[in-house]
Scaffold this motif. Structure first.
Motif, PDB file in Angstrom:
ATOM      1  N   VAL A 107       5.826  11.555  -8.910  1.00 15.92           N
ATOM      2  CA  VAL A 107       6.112  10.136  -9.073  1.00 15.92           C
ATOM      3  C   VAL A 107       7.485  10.014  -9.719  1.00 15.92           C
ATOM      4  CG1 VAL A 107       5.362   7.945 -10.074  1.00 15.92           C
ATOM      5  CG2 VAL A 107       3.655   9.663  -9.410  1.00 15.92           C
ATOM      6  N   THR A 129       5.644   9.338  -4.753  1.00 16.91           N
ATOM      7  CA  THR A 129       5.597   7.922  -5.096  1.00 16.91           C
ATOM      8  C   THR A 129       6.955   7.555  -5.660  1.00 16.91           C
ATOM      9  OG1 THR A 129       3.213   7.885  -5.500  1.00 16.91           O
ATOM     10  CG2 THR A 129       4.535   6.167  -6.551  1.00 16.91           C
ATOM     11  N   LEU A 344      -1.161   4.101  -6.518  1.00 15.50           N
ATOM     12  CA  LEU A 344      -0.932   5.526  -6.753  1.00 15.50           C
ATOM     13  C   LEU A 344      -2.174   6.338  -6.417  1.00 15.50           C
ATOM     14  CD1 LEU A 344       0.669   7.940  -7.841  1.00 15.50           C
ATOM     15  CD2 LEU A 344      -0.043   7.280 -10.162  1.00 15.50           C
TER      16      LEU A 344
END
Length: 370
Positions: A107, A129, A344
């Protein structure tokens, strides 16, 4: 006082440098890689910004947040801007290797989005992400197709940093007495005006962990014959994202394509098609004098560039979901934590996606006002 309940810090020794990471005290180090999520912060911040979302993830996941070099409590080391964001990506690889991790969910926020895209060009990744990521073509100085406006990238890099902001960072200023104080910049640029939190002091402390100087933030600059008279040097953080050094649009061509979740807010002041941190946009607004016009120095369409590259990624067989959050600023994970968390968990395959009927290569755009 900056660590939340259940969050612990430790130093990881790597052959490159000592890297500080945050973890949850209850997480099992034997958690499989497919349930391990690693968070990478953006510019002028640190791992501290990830604590709320780390706390909120299910207990059978492993959550790790990394401090990049020159930020947080990681070792301060020079940043070679001529390598783009590779110094940071290589540090991340060394850290994961030291933790005996190979392929995890990454992420990345803002500059960190560029770091994880750079990482994915060279190493296996389970998913990406990207939250308010820097454009795949860098920050400033490019047309929509990624072509550079000038041969020296005039108007990009360290020369565009506000000197008073840098001085206040170096001095540890926690006040809101000036528009250029870190606290004021947090309020005006990192989040939307509606955002309020009891954790603001922690976020400011995170910003103040930034190491300043020509080797770190913001870096060095050189003169240019093109407007506005400066160009990026070869050292320091802001120069890493100059388009002559940073271009990860080749992510479209990687063979094994991890699924990508792109999260961004419609009120983002930093990464947008009219960014208030883009010198050409400021010139167009009349804030910086002498702007030569759209034909010579158009603002960078950052969001459109990211959408174009991710659409090409999808067309080449990769899965992409775009989550556009109405009214959110540069930090959706702070402003809309429930929306971010749900997206997520879908992206990493922990819960089923909102649109199960969609094939994995379909471009799905979710617009949320939650």
């Amino acid at each position: 006082m900056t660590l939340f309940d259940g969050i612990v810090a430790r130093m990881v020794k790597t052959p490159r440098l000592a890297v500080n990471i945050l973890e949850r005290s209850g997480d099992d180090p034997a958690t499989p890689e497919e349930r391990t999520v690693v968070f990478v912060h953006g510019n002028v911040s640190s791992s501290l910004f990830w604590q709320e979302i780390m706390e909120d993830l299910p207990g059978d996941l492993r959550a790790i947040a990394v401090d990049l070099r020159g930020f947080g409590d990681s070792e301060t080391a020079p940043v070679d801007a001529t390598r783009g964001l590779r110094d940071f990506a290589d540090d991340l690889r060394a850290t994961l290797t030291a933790l005996h991790l190979n392929s995890v969910h990454l992420v990345g926020w803002s500059m960190g989005g560029g770091v994880v895209m750079q990482y994915a060009l060279e190493h296996p990744v389970r998913s990406l992400t990207l939250q308010a990521p820097v454009s795949p073509y860098g920050f400033g100085g490019t047309r929509r197709d990624g072509s550079r406006l000038t041969s020296d990238d005039a108007g990009t890099g360290a020369g565009g940093a506000n000197a008073d902001f840098v001085a206040r960072l170096a001095a540890g200023d926690t006040s809101a007495d000036a528009a250029t104080s870190p606290r004021s910049v947090l309020r005006s640029s990192y989040v939307s005006p509606e955002y309020a939190t009891a954790q603001e002091d922690v976020w400011v402390a995170s910003m103040l962990s930034t190491k300043t100087g020509e080797d770190n933030y913001p870096g060095d600059s050189v003169t240019s014959t093109s407007w506005p008279g400066f160009a990026p040097g070869g050292r320091g953080v802001l120069n890493t994202m100059a388009p002559k050094y940073f271009n990860v649009s080749s992510i479209v061509d990687i063979v094994v394509k991890p699924p990508i979740l792109w999260v961004h807010g419609t009120a983002d002041a930093i990464v947008s098609d009219a960014s208030s941190f883009d010198l050409n946009q400021l010139g167009k607004m009349g804030i910086i004098p002498g702007w030569p016009g759209d034909d010579v120095a158009p603002p960078q369409p950052m969001v459109s560039q990211t959408r174009d590259v991710l659409e090409a990624y999808r067309a080449a067989g990769g899965g992409v979901i775009e989550l556009q959050i109405e009214g959110a600023g540069h930090a959706p994970h702070l402003e809309r934590p429930g929306v971010f968390r749900r997206a997520l968990l879908q992206a990493i395959g922990y819960i089923k996606p909102a649109n199960e009927a969609a094939p994995p290569t379909e471009a799905i755009i979710l617009k949320s006002e939650d």
